[in-house]
Design a protein around this motif. Sequence first.
Motif, PDB file in Angstrom:
ATOM      1  N   ALA A  53       0.793  -1.087   0.038  1.00 38.47           N
ATOM      2  CA  ALA A  53      -0.016  -0.047   0.007  1.00 38.47           C
ATOM      3  C   ALA A  53       0.736   1.268  -0.030  1.00 38.47           C
ATOM      4  N   GLU A  54       2.028   1.225   0.726  1.00 34.77           N
ATOM      5  CA  GLU A  54       2.890   2.504   0.709  1.00 34.77           C
ATOM      6  C   GLU A  54       3.578   2.707  -0.616  1.00 34.77           C
ATOM      7  N   MET A  55       3.991   1.453  -1.397  1.00 32.45           N
ATOM      8  CA  MET A  55       4.411   1.693  -2.773  1.00 32.45           C
ATOM      9  C   MET A  55       3.268   2.359  -3.497  1.00 32.45           C
ATOM     10  N   LEU A  56       1.986   1.966  -3.503  1.00 29.59           N
ATOM     11  CA  LEU A  56       1.066   2.378  -4.109  1.00 29.59           C
ATOM     12  C   LEU A  56       0.879   4.091  -4.104  1.00 29.59           C
ATOM     13  N   ALA A  57       0.714   4.458  -2.523  1.00 32.25           N
ATOM     14  CA  ALA A  57       0.549   5.740  -2.261  1.00 32.25           C
ATOM     15  C   ALA A  57       1.795   6.498  -2.921  1.00 32.25           C
TER      16      ALA A  57
END
Length: 148
Positions: A53-57
């Motif tokens: 999720a951090e990668m996507l954000a």
Amino acid sequence: MSDHLDAIETLHTALIDSREGYKEALDQAEPGDLTTLFSEMRGRRTQDAQAVAEMLAAGGRPVDATGSIMGSVHRTVIYVRSLVTGLDESVLGGIIDGEERILDLYDRAIAACTVSNPELTVLTAQHQALARRIAELKDWRTRVSAAA
């Protein structure tokens, strides 16, 4: 650049679905080896999904923590199976199949990354950890089959 984010987004959805499936299985299973497995897998999925999720954000993508419709269907199947036959070691084959599908999504996400993508290191480490876990599950399934 969006190709790799598309692949990462697909992986994230599968991780959320898996996490919620393990939660449902944990809620339905009798205490024992499987509850330990379900709890460990849910914890791992929570950590992995957060990192993804951090990668996507960081890539400017919205993060959906709800999963997919198919995830809901799979949770219903787990619930019904637990009512009809219970959850025992016979579910290991299905767990392994699901884990291998997620491993394939990791392969796709990794293949979509370039050497310069900072996500590559994290995805590769998660992939390797999952591959080891699948090997352990296959060993467990073999031991259960041999004992039967």
